[in-house]
Motif scaffolding. Sequence first.
Motif, short mmCIF file in Angstrom:
data_model
loop_
_atom_site.label_atom_id
_atom_site.label_comp_id
_atom_site.label_asym_id
_atom_site.label_seq_id
_atom_site.Cartn_x
_atom_site.Cartn_y
_atom_site.Cartn_z
N GLY A 95 0.80 -1.21 0.00
CA GLY A 95 0.00 0.00 0.00
C GLY A 95 0.84 1.26 0.00
O GLY A 95 0.54 2.22 -0.73
N THR A 96 1.88 1.28 0.80
CA THR A 96 2.74 2.47 0.84
C THR A 96 3.47 2.65 -0.49
O THR A 96 3.67 3.79 -0.94
CB THR A 96 3.76 2.38 1.98
N THR A 97 3.86 1.56 -1.12
CA THR A 97 4.55 1.66 -2.41
C THR A 97 3.61 2.20 -3.48
O THR A 97 3.99 3.08 -4.27
CB THR A 97 5.11 0.30 -2.83
N MET A 98 2.38 1.71 -3.52
CA MET A 98 1.40 2.23 -4.47
C MET A 98 1.24 3.74 -4.30
O MET A 98 1.25 4.50 -5.27
CB MET A 98 0.06 1.52 -4.27
N ASN A 99 1.12 4.18 -3.05
CA ASN A 99 0.90 5.60 -2.79
C ASN A 99 2.12 6.46 -3.11
O ASN A 99 1.99 7.66 -3.34
CB ASN A 99 0.45 5.82 -1.35
N LYS A 100 3.32 5.87 -3.13
CA LYS A 100 4.50 6.62 -3.55
C LYS A 100 4.37 7.06 -5.00
O LYS A 100 4.82 8.15 -5.37
CB LYS A 100 5.76 5.78 -3.35
N PHE A 101 3.76 6.23 -5.82
CA PHE A 101 3.49 6.60 -7.21
C PHE A 101 2.29 7.53 -7.31
O PHE A 101 2.32 8.54 -8.02
CB PHE A 101 3.25 5.34 -8.05
N TYR A 102 1.23 7.20 -6.59
CA TYR A 102 -0.01 7.99 -6.68
C TYR A 102 0.19 9.42 -6.20
O TYR A 102 -0.58 10.32 -6.55
CB TYR A 102 -1.12 7.33 -5.86
N GLU A 103 1.22 9.64 -5.37
CA GLU A 103 1.51 10.99 -4.89
C GLU A 103 1.66 11.98 -6.05
O GLU A 103 1.40 13.17 -5.90
CB GLU A 103 2.80 10.96 -4.06
N ARG A 104 2.07 11.48 -7.20
CA ARG A 104 2.29 12.33 -8.37
C ARG A 104 1.06 12.42 -9.28
O ARG A 104 1.14 13.01 -10.36
CB ARG A 104 3.49 11.83 -9.18
#
Length: 395
Positions: A95-104
């Motif tokens: 989940g945290t990895t997905m959100n690292k991309f979604y942050e952009r």
Amino acid sequence: MHTAQQFSSSRRAVMTAGVAAGTTALAGCIGGTGVDSANGDESGSYTVTMAPMGDVEFDAVPENAFVTFTQYADMAVALGHGDAVSTLFAPEMSGTTMNKFYERLPGVSFDWGGLTNPLQNGVTKEQLYSAESDVHFLDPSYVLTTQDDWDTSDIEEIADTVAPWVGSYHSGVHSEPAAAYADSYEYYTLWELFETVAAVFRERQRYEALKGVYEDMLARIESTLPPEDERPTVARVTLGDGVFYTYHLNTPGFWQAETRPLGAHDALADVEWSGDWGTVNYETMLEADPDVILHLWGITSSYAITDIRQRLESHAAGSELTAVQTDRVVASGMRYQGPIMNLFQLEMTAKQLYPEQFGAWPGYEAGQPYPEIPNDEQLFDRERVANIVTGAVDD
């Protein structure tokens, strides 16, 4: 399956306003191979086709999805149905990895808090009955090849009494399926798998729009790659305790979806292994001596690339590696990648391997979002992707 209600954006994926189930609804029989269909009323049953399950019937769009590996969660988010995700493999890491991309991507995020890991203690029928899901995004062949107490009758029981199975684990590296599916198994690319998941959620328009972004990006990359004799040698590995867990670059399968299109030379191409991945020692790595080391999982919370570099630099043999000496040990992504992750990971890897052609990779700092890339060096349009995901896409 249990009757699902209309999509609601209140529980899992936090999107901008305007995401609704009827936005990109499709009617009729939709196949994972791209059967023609038109927008229409979402009511009524429909069929999705995928090996090894065959024809799978749904009576409504799933609102509760049993999700295993991250690619299916990323697909659900990409299609505007991230709130349907009720379980996830290694949720704190995934989940945290997905959100690292979604942050952009403005307006896009994934709420993984409270999700349980469905594979932590193995897959059981009791677990699936209790979950009462509307779809199981898990390959039944994976269940048969990893769980000792399952057989095809158990698979059919769950499909008939709880919800269908939809998944293709062995497409990751084209590994051998369970014997029961040997004659019916087919291998799918990442984007073909995404097409099937889009059919499950009846989101053909979003799928087509995101595929268009991917195809434009791929065409740009392919037209810009340097000649083969000017491409680096690359090892795709994860550093363990005295060994490297190894993965190929250019072999078939969606685990290589961010490396294969870039056509670099696999430094470990001649090293063979029987499982989904292999292991090599420092001596073998020194013999291969790659120009670049892509450290798989390096962008996740499980590893910090600075720590990986320090471990290699402090090792007698590791310090002799060309990639270590030239500071080309870089954080790579996850092999369990869906379409949004694939766009970012393909861009990331292109910059890591070919900085002169695609702009320098700014590096990755552990725990931080995917780094900011100057607008003129981005390989795909963030705003376009965000608009597709949030439902603000033009026809």
